[in-house]
Every structure is written in structure tokens, then in C-alpha cells.
Motif scaffolding. Structure first.
Motif, PDB file in Angstrom:
ATOM      1  N   VAL A 109       0.867  -1.182   0.000  1.00  0.00           N
ATOM      2  CA  VAL A 109       0.000   0.000   0.000  1.00  0.00           C
ATOM      3  C   VAL A 109       0.901   1.228   0.000  1.00  0.00           C
ATOM      4  N   GLU A 110       0.988   1.864  -1.170  1.00  0.00           N
ATOM      5  CA  GLU A 110       1.844   3.043  -1.303  1.00  0.00           C
ATOM      6  C   GLU A 110       1.003   4.185  -1.831  1.00  0.00           C
ATOM      7  N   THR A 111       1.374   5.374  -1.453  1.00  0.00           N
ATOM      8  CA  THR A 111       0.606   6.516  -1.937  1.00  0.00           C
ATOM      9  C   THR A 111       1.375   7.218  -3.051  1.00  0.00           C
ATOM     10  N   PHE A 112       0.648   7.892  -3.911  1.00  0.00           N
ATOM     11  CA  PHE A 112       1.263   8.687  -4.980  1.00  0.00           C
ATOM     12  C   PHE A 112       0.947  10.143  -4.699  1.00  0.00           C
ATOM     13  N   GLU A 113       1.995  10.959  -4.679  1.00  0.00           N
ATOM     14  CA  GLU A 113       1.845  12.370  -4.364  1.00  0.00           C
ATOM     15  C   GLU A 113       0.714  13.023  -5.180  1.00  0.00           C
ATOM     16  N   SER A 114       0.688  12.707  -6.486  1.00  0.00           N
ATOM     17  CA  SER A 114      -0.281  13.389  -7.362  1.00  0.00           C
ATOM     18  C   SER A 114      -1.729  12.959  -7.105  1.00  0.00           C
ATOM     19  N   LEU A 115      -1.911  11.945  -6.263  1.00  0.00           N
ATOM     20  CA  LEU A 115      -3.278  11.468  -6.023  1.00  0.00           C
ATOM     21  C   LEU A 115      -3.769  11.686  -4.603  1.00  0.00           C
ATOM     22  N   LEU A 116      -2.913  12.278  -3.781  1.00  0.00           N
ATOM     23  CA  LEU A 116      -3.263  12.389  -2.355  1.00  0.00           C
ATOM     24  C   LEU A 116      -4.601  13.095  -2.134  1.00  0.00           C
ATOM     25  N   HIS A 117      -4.889  14.062  -2.997  1.00  0.00           N
ATOM     26  CA  HIS A 117      -6.149  14.799  -2.813  1.00  0.00           C
ATOM     27  C   HIS A 117      -7.366  13.941  -3.129  1.00  0.00           C
ATOM     28  N   LYS A 118      -7.157  12.785  -3.768  1.00  0.00           N
ATOM     29  CA  LYS A 118      -8.284  11.894  -4.074  1.00  0.00           C
ATOM     30  C   LYS A 118      -8.550  10.893  -2.952  1.00  0.00           C
ATOM     31  N   SER A 119      -7.658  10.842  -1.999  1.00  0.00           N
ATOM     32  CA  SER A 119      -7.847   9.896  -0.904  1.00  0.00           C
ATOM     33  C   SER A 119      -9.048  10.309  -0.059  1.00  0.00           C
ATOM     34  N   PRO A 120      -9.827   9.334   0.424  1.00  0.00           N
ATOM     35  CA  PRO A 120     -10.922   9.679   1.335  1.00  0.00           C
ATOM     36  C   PRO A 120     -10.392  10.183   2.684  1.00  0.00           C
ATOM     37  N   LEU A 121      -9.099  10.018   2.927  1.00  0.00           N
ATOM     38  CA  LEU A 121      -8.512  10.515   4.180  1.00  0.00           C
ATOM     39  C   LEU A 121      -7.867  11.883   3.946  1.00  0.00           C
ATOM     40  N   ARG A 122      -7.759  12.640   5.029  1.00  0.00           N
ATOM     41  CA  ARG A 122      -7.080  13.926   4.923  1.00  0.00           C
ATOM     42  C   ARG A 122      -5.606  13.704   4.567  1.00  0.00           C
ATOM     43  N   ARG A 123      -5.078  14.628   3.776  1.00  0.00           N
ATOM     44  CA  ARG A 123      -3.705  14.518   3.291  1.00  0.00           C
ATOM     45  C   ARG A 123      -2.698  14.206   4.405  1.00  0.00           C
ATOM     46  N   GLU A 124      -2.802  14.920   5.535  1.00  0.00           N
ATOM     47  CA  GLU A 124      -1.773  14.734   6.574  1.00  0.00           C
ATOM     48  C   GLU A 124      -1.821  13.325   7.186  1.00  0.00           C
ATOM     49  N   LEU A 125      -2.975  12.663   7.088  1.00  0.00           N
ATOM     50  CA  LEU A 125      -3.060  11.304   7.623  1.00  0.00           C
ATOM     51  C   LEU A 125      -2.402  10.293   6.690  1.00  0.00           C
ATOM     52  N   VAL A 126      -2.555  10.538   5.401  1.00  0.00           N
ATOM     53  CA  VAL A 126      -2.172   9.495   4.443  1.00  0.00           C
ATOM     54  C   VAL A 126      -0.825   9.753   3.765  1.00  0.00           C
ATOM     55  N   GLU A 127      -0.395  10.999   3.737  1.00  0.00           N
ATOM     56  CA  GLU A 127       0.854  11.339   3.054  1.00  0.00           C
ATOM     57  C   GLU A 127       2.015  10.558   3.674  1.00  0.00           C
ATOM     58  N   GLY A 128       2.728   9.802   2.855  1.00  0.00           N
ATOM     59  CA  GLY A 128       3.858   9.032   3.353  1.00  0.00           C
ATOM     60  C   GLY A 128       3.496   7.648   3.895  1.00  0.00           C
ATOM     61  N   ALA A 129       2.211   7.317   3.880  1.00  0.00           N
ATOM     62  CA  ALA A 129       1.833   5.963   4.323  1.00  0.00           C
ATOM     63  C   ALA A 129       2.463   4.951   3.375  1.00  0.00           C
ATOM     64  N   ASP A 130       3.003   3.905   3.917  1.00  0.00           N
ATOM     65  CA  ASP A 130       3.709   2.925   3.106  1.00  0.00           C
ATOM     66  C   ASP A 130       3.793   1.645   3.918  1.00  0.00           C
ATOM     67  N   PHE A 234       1.680   1.519  10.346  1.00  0.00           N
ATOM     68  CA  PHE A 234       1.911   0.139   9.918  1.00  0.00           C
ATOM     69  C   PHE A 234       3.159   0.020   9.056  1.00  0.00           C
ATOM     70  N   ASP A 235       3.816  -1.117   9.186  1.00  0.00           N
ATOM     71  CA  ASP A 235       4.953  -1.420   8.311  1.00  0.00           C
ATOM     72  C   ASP A 235       4.638  -2.707   7.538  1.00  0.00           C
ATOM     73  N   VAL A 236       4.573  -3.834   8.253  1.00  0.00           N
ATOM     74  CA  VAL A 236       4.142  -5.086   7.636  1.00  0.00           C
ATOM     75  C   VAL A 236       3.006  -5.643   8.481  1.00  0.00           C
ATOM     76  N   MET A 237       1.930  -6.000   7.822  1.00  0.00           N
ATOM     77  CA  MET A 237       0.774  -6.558   8.518  1.00  0.00           C
ATOM     78  C   MET A 237       0.565  -7.968   7.990  1.00  0.00           C
TER      79      MET A 237
END
Ligand code: IPM
Ligand code: MG
Length: 354
Positions: A109-130, A234-237
Motif C-alpha cells: 500500500v503506497e501513496t502517490f503524491e499526485s493522487l493524495l487529494h483523491k484519498s478519502p482521508l485527509r492529506r496529513e493522515l495518508v501522506e507518506g503511508a507505506d 503500519f509497516d508489515v501486517m
């Protein structure tokens, strides 16, 4: 290197997206002088319609003798609302997992900078999630004893696991954690389920063998909540089949599009690489589906099945470039939307010239 690939396009948008992934595969193989051989075979609803079996023996034999399987999607609406259908496309996928011994499904589960605004979560929660979800894939309720009693009015599915099954998947989880940020979250429902208590018992026995890795235990309901509250924790689940099915759908949407996430299923025989989305029948044949998850699955194929990291990275870089450029399909486009095949061509061309 000789790369021998089985192609299982399947149903719905499967054939179109596998075509695009193959454009990238061919471009990379060409560039690095690999000898590419590929053969297509039937699976899913189309296989039921053609030969009456969603995972025909011929397809299985091809998978067994190939170095990797690139899979599109299966499923057809004509089966979805018919609980009495004698044979279903999904049975093909389950048969393939079982017969190839694919006990682990790896979903990064990796995020793409150019799509962060499409996430149902607020940017600060999801930015950098990996993080990586490792889902057990050949046990649990999917494969345990199931049936009907009392003239069909009582139904049951059994969640069953052996120690050996739990050990091998946890071992893989620890290997991933060792290469990443050294944290393993074991997700279960040990407060209620006996099978989960076996998972936790085995994990507690194994944990001391991995002193560098922090082992964390989490109940599945709590994990479902934490994925949307603190995805960066999370790192590995690692989790059992059914919990993993549910949690990985949840985890995938926080990135902003389900059309982007690839997966690898690995185990005893040939590994299978497939997008995590389904067959999207409404879009089939319209040349509008997003091919990126399948193209990234091809990148995982180079990395996992062939141990060709540079080749995988080139595909990833090409995908990132198409997204940075905004050359993408309608589901993620801000400006004009491109067709499935145009995105495939753009990515293959980028690989050729970089
Ligand atoms: C998945 C899918 C499959 C599953 C279905 C199509 C059988 O949802 O790969 O996550 O439940 O495993
Ligand atoms: Mg699923």
C-alpha cells in the motif's frame, strides 16, 4: 535471461489491462536483452463459457511450467446474483491459488503524491503511508469445510489453520519486516476465535527469534479502525485469508484509487501477479480502464519472480512519470483523460527512451 510467462487475462477489463502490461514487459525485456516467451490461457467466466471449467487443467499445466503468471481479473455479473450457479468464475481463482500453493498474497500500500487529494482521508493522515499487507491465501474459511444442513436451512464455513500454515506465513512476514522498518503487526481475533489463538500462540513462539523486529498484536476490528486512523503506523501486517481480503480492500482505497494497486501471490509453485481490483465489467471493451495496477504487477513480477530489480524499477519510474505528466485514465485524470491503450503506449514508449 529467458522469461517464460503465462498470461491469464480473464474477464471484463482483464484482456485490455494485460495487453498494456505486456507492452511494458516487452519494452523492458527488449531494453535489457531478455528473451521473452509468453502464452495465453483461459480462466474465469470466459473459461466456463468456453470449456466449462474456470481453471482448466490445460491452464494449470501452463502455469506450472511458466516462470511467472500475469493475471488480469475474473468475474462476470451474470454469476453474481445467482447463488445457485453450479460453477462460478471465482472458483477458478481459488483453484489456481490452491493448486499452485500460493499461500501468501503480498499487497503493498503506497501513496502517490499526485493522487493524495483523491484519498478519502485527509492529506496529513495518508501522506507518506507505506505498508505491506501479507494475506494468507490458501487456508482459513475460504478452504475449510463448508456446507448445508437441515434441508439446506443451516449453512456453515469452517475457519481452519494448521501450525505449519501459520508458521510459514509469519516467517514471510518477518522476512519482509526485516527488509523494511522492522515492525510486524499480527492481525487476528484471538479474543473470540480458536484459530486466531493458534495464530497468536505461534507468533509468540516465533517472535523471540526475531529480536530486531517489533511484533505487535492487533484484533481485526481494531486494525480496520487503525488503517484509516493511523495508516502511517503500519509497516508489515500479516493476517489470515478472510481478514486479509477485507482489510486489503480497505487499505487500498486510502491511496486514492483502487486502480493503482498491484499484488503478488507467492508460495510453492509459480507466482502470480495481478492487480487487486476486479473485472470492472461496466468498462469492458471501452478502452477506459486504468491499466496501472496491472503494469505495476508486471513490475512486481520482474522483482519477485525474476529477481530483476532494475527492470522492475524502470517500469515503476515510467508509471510515476505518466502520473506526474497527467497522462492517465479518467478515474484519476484532472485534465483530459487518456484511453487505456494510450496510457499503455505512453508507458512503453517512456521505457524505450529512458
Ligand atoms: C481478492 C478477491 C477474491 C478473494 C475473490 C474474487 C474470490 O476479492 O483477490 O481479494 O476473495 O480472494
Ligand atoms: Mg478481495
Amino acid at each position: 535471461m529467458k522469461l517464460n510467462i503465462a498470461l491469464l487475462p480473464g474477464d471484463g477489463i482483464g484482456p485490455e489491462i494485460v495487453d498494456q502490461a505486456m507492452k511494458a514487459v516487452k519494452a523492458v525485456a527488449n531494453k535489457f536483452n531478455h528473451e521473452l516467451e509468453y502464452t495465453e490461457a483461459l480462466t474465469g467466466a470466459i473459461a466456463i463459457d468456453t470449456v466449462g471449467d474456470p481453471y482448466p487443467e490445460e491452464t494449470h499445466e501452463l502455469c506450472m511450467k511458466s516462470d511467472a503468471v500475469l493475471f488480469g481479473a475474473i468475474g462476470d455479473p451474470k454469476f453474481d446474483n445467482n447463488p445457485k450457479a453450479p460453477v462460478r468464475p471465482e472458483q477458478g481463482l481459488l483453484a489456481m491459488r490452491k493448486k499452485l500453493g500460493l499461500y501468501a498474497n503480498i499487497r503493498p500500500v503506497e501513496t502517490f503524491e499526485s493522487l493524495l487529494h483523491k484519498s478519502p482521508l485527509r492529506r496529513e493522515l495518508v501522506e507518506g503511508a507505506d505498508f505491506v499487507c501479507i494475506r494468507e491465501l490458501t487456508g482459513g474459511m475460504y478452504f475449510g469445510e463448508k456446507g448445508r444442513k437441515d434441508d439446506g436451512n443451516t449453512a456453515f464455513d469452517t475457519c481452519i489453520y494448521t501450525r505449519e500454515e501459520v508458521e510459514r506465513i509469519l516467517k514471510l512476514g518477518y522476512e519482509f519486516a526485516a527488509k523494511r522498518n522492522k515492525k510486524l503487526t499480527v492481525v487476528d481475533k484471538a479474543n473470540v476465535l480458536e484459530s486466531s489463538r493458534l495464530w497468536r500462540e505461534v507468533a509468540q513462539e516465533m517472535a523471540p527469534n526475531y529480536p530486531d523486529i517489533q511484533t505487535e498484536y492487533m484484533f481485526v476490528d481494531n486494525a480496520a479502525m487503525q488503517i484509516i486512523q493511523w495508516p502511517k503506523n503500519f509497516d508489515v501486517m500479516v493476517t489470515e485469508n478472510m481478514f486479509g481480503d477485507i482489510l486489503t480492500d480497505e487499505a487500498s482505497v486510502i491511496t486514492g484509487s483502487l486502480g493503482l494497486l498491484p499484488s503478488a501471490s507467492v508460495g510453492i509453485h509459480t507466482s502470480v501477479f495481478e492487480p487487486i481490483h476486479g473485472s470492472y465489467p461496466q468498462a469492458a471493451g471501452k478502452n477506459i480502464a486504468n491499466p496501472i495496477a496491472t503494469i505495476l504487477s508486471a513490475a512486481m513480477m520482474f522483482e519477485y519472480a525474476f529477481d530483476l530489480k532494475e527492470e522492475g524499477k524502470l517500469i515503476r519510474d515510467a508509471v510515476a512519470a505518466s502520473m506526474a505528466e497527467g497522462f492517465v485514465t479518467e478515474d484519476i485524470a484532472e485534465g483530459p483523460a487518456q484511453s487505456t491503450s494510450a496510457v499503455g503506449d505512453w508507458i512503453a514508449h517512456w521505457i524505450e527512451k529512458n
